[in-house]
Design a protein around this motif. Sequence first.
Motif, short mmCIF file in Angstrom:
data_model
loop_
_atom_site.label_atom_id
_atom_site.label_comp_id
_atom_site.label_asym_id
_atom_site.label_seq_id
_atom_site.Cartn_x
_atom_site.Cartn_y
_atom_site.Cartn_z
N LYS A 75 0.87 -1.19 0.00
CA LYS A 75 0.00 0.00 0.00
C LYS A 75 0.90 1.23 0.00
O LYS A 75 1.37 1.68 1.04
CB LYS A 75 -0.94 -0.02 1.21
CG LYS A 75 -1.89 1.17 1.24
CD LYS A 75 -3.10 0.91 2.11
CE LYS A 75 -2.73 0.64 3.54
NZ LYS A 75 -3.90 0.27 4.36
N THR A 107 -3.75 4.13 -2.97
CA THR A 107 -4.57 3.40 -2.00
C THR A 107 -4.26 3.83 -0.58
O THR A 107 -5.13 3.83 0.28
CB THR A 107 -4.36 1.88 -2.16
OG1 THR A 107 -4.59 1.53 -3.53
CG2 THR A 107 -5.34 1.12 -1.29
N LEU A 108 -3.02 4.22 -0.31
CA LEU A 108 -2.69 4.79 1.00
C LEU A 108 -3.53 6.04 1.24
O LEU A 108 -4.12 6.22 2.32
CB LEU A 108 -1.20 5.12 1.06
CG LEU A 108 -0.71 5.82 2.33
CD1 LEU A 108 -0.89 4.93 3.55
CD2 LEU A 108 0.76 6.23 2.17
N SER A 158 -7.27 4.97 1.77
CA SER A 158 -7.59 4.34 3.06
C SER A 158 -7.48 5.33 4.22
O SER A 158 -8.04 5.11 5.29
CB SER A 158 -6.66 3.15 3.31
OG SER A 158 -5.32 3.56 3.48
N LYS A 165 -7.32 -2.79 -5.95
CA LYS A 165 -7.55 -1.36 -5.72
C LYS A 165 -9.02 -1.05 -5.46
O LYS A 165 -9.36 -0.17 -4.65
CB LYS A 165 -7.05 -0.56 -6.94
CG LYS A 165 -5.56 -0.24 -6.92
CD LYS A 165 -5.17 0.53 -8.15
CE LYS A 165 -3.82 1.20 -8.00
NZ LYS A 165 -3.85 2.41 -7.18
N THR A 173 -10.69 -1.51 -1.68
CA THR A 173 -10.36 -0.68 -0.52
C THR A 173 -11.55 0.12 0.00
O THR A 173 -11.87 0.10 1.18
CB THR A 173 -9.22 0.29 -0.87
OG1 THR A 173 -8.10 -0.47 -1.32
CG2 THR A 173 -8.82 1.11 0.34
N LYS A 230 -2.43 -3.29 0.44
CA LYS A 230 -3.51 -2.65 -0.32
C LYS A 230 -4.82 -3.42 -0.24
O LYS A 230 -5.90 -2.84 -0.15
CB LYS A 230 -3.07 -2.53 -1.78
CG LYS A 230 -3.96 -1.72 -2.66
CD LYS A 230 -3.31 -1.50 -4.02
CE LYS A 230 -2.05 -0.68 -3.89
NZ LYS A 230 -1.25 -0.61 -5.13
N SER A 231 -4.73 -4.74 -0.32
CA SER A 231 -5.93 -5.59 -0.34
C SER A 231 -5.77 -6.67 0.71
O SER A 231 -5.41 -7.80 0.41
CB SER A 231 -6.09 -6.21 -1.74
OG SER A 231 -7.24 -7.01 -1.81
N ASN A 272 -10.03 -2.17 5.91
CA ASN A 272 -9.27 -1.30 5.01
C ASN A 272 -9.07 0.11 5.57
O ASN A 272 -8.28 0.88 5.03
CB ASN A 272 -9.97 -1.20 3.65
CG ASN A 272 -9.62 -2.35 2.73
OD1 ASN A 272 -8.47 -2.54 2.35
ND2 ASN A 272 -10.62 -3.17 2.40
#
Length: 442
Positions: free
Chosen positions: A247, A251-252, A255, A298, A301, A402-403, A416
């Motif tokens: 991540k 995505t960081l 989230s 992706k 999330t 990420k997942s 997430n």
Amino acid sequence: MSTQQAQAPKGKLGVMVVGLGAVSSTFITGVLMTRKGLAKPVGSMTQYDKIRVGRGADKKYLHYKDIVPLAELDDIVFAAWDVYPANAYESALNAEVLKEKDIDPVRAELEAIKPLLAAFDRNYAKRLDGDNVKTVSDRWDMTRQIREDIRRFKQESGVERVVVLWAASTEVYVPVDEKIHGSLAALEAAMKADDRDHIAPSMCYAYAALSEGCPFIMGAPNTTVDIPAMWELAEKTGMPIAGKDFKTGQTLVKSGFAPIIGTRCLGLSGWFSTNILGNRDGLVLDEPANFRTKEVSKLSTLESILVPEDQPDLYGHGNDEDTQYYHKVRINYYPPRNDNKEGWDNIDIFGWMGYPMQIKINFLCRDSILAAPLCLDLVLLSDLAMRAGRSGTQRFLSFFLKSPMHDYTRGEVPVNHLFQQYTMLKNAIREMGGYEGDEEID
């Protein structure tokens, strides 16, 4: 005292990385430079973060190493597999992430890391065409050869423990097939039958690592260890597994930012994310079948943070079915940027009386600079988890991924939400240090 308190590390820690590209060469170079006092491991939780242990008069804030027995950076010994024969020094130069002046002080150590022959099937990464590849008769033989690599590395380097980290490219999407991936016996039978459609090379690496007593970390969105058969193997061998996908950039942000919308009780109509990336990962993801693997990770999330069923007025609108906000993710291969990834997020929200507003986020990041500290943290914490007797999926490592892996066969929903993930991480560190995991996830 917690029954999960970790034992002190003994001897050296081997880190075997699958893939010696931009991420892993940046990771390895950074660790070597930090050991010499020539760089700082910025972004690493294990090296910088402090968390509370104890309450009231006993409360104190400590670095992780003062709570749990982490391996020292000086005790790490590196090895790698790659489809290209370039050593770690050449790879670091070719990646063009780090400046030459930040690589040369550890040149000799990097040059000594020559990639082992990779277990590779071009059908899983059509854009790669290296010749540093094993000759195998079938998937079971592929697995056997990787196991031999691990044993040979342990013997020749003298390390006591090994962690295997996947930092290679995203493979084509492999949907979970219950008949093949549902049990360890079925998985092994498929490997022996050379079922190349259902058994990705990464599964051979994971099987080999776990069978040789090594924790395995999946740093790409590959299905690999996110199947019941691998969960069974991890429990059988007593090994930790973690995944999927580092991540790092967009995505960081997602989230961490989505909780702002949720906490403030604002509505969401749509979230459009697009990226440009020019390194080897971007090249591989330019293939639609490989992008599908990344897209699945992706897209997962947001949906567990802003849940339409929980707040239909806020999140139950946006697409044609009028049941949920519209969520779209795109990645575009753009060679001029190389490792300097850029992500754009357009977020359509609404507030009081349904009036629309917009949020725009433009994150100009460096993919490998963000991924390298995650590699370090995942390696050190997976090694720690093994010494604490923790086997199977390490949900507390979701913070870095990420997942996050979860038991979808039982309807488990992954966490997430970045700050809930951080609470899980802190509680696990407390427990492995003999303290109470005393923070609740609300």
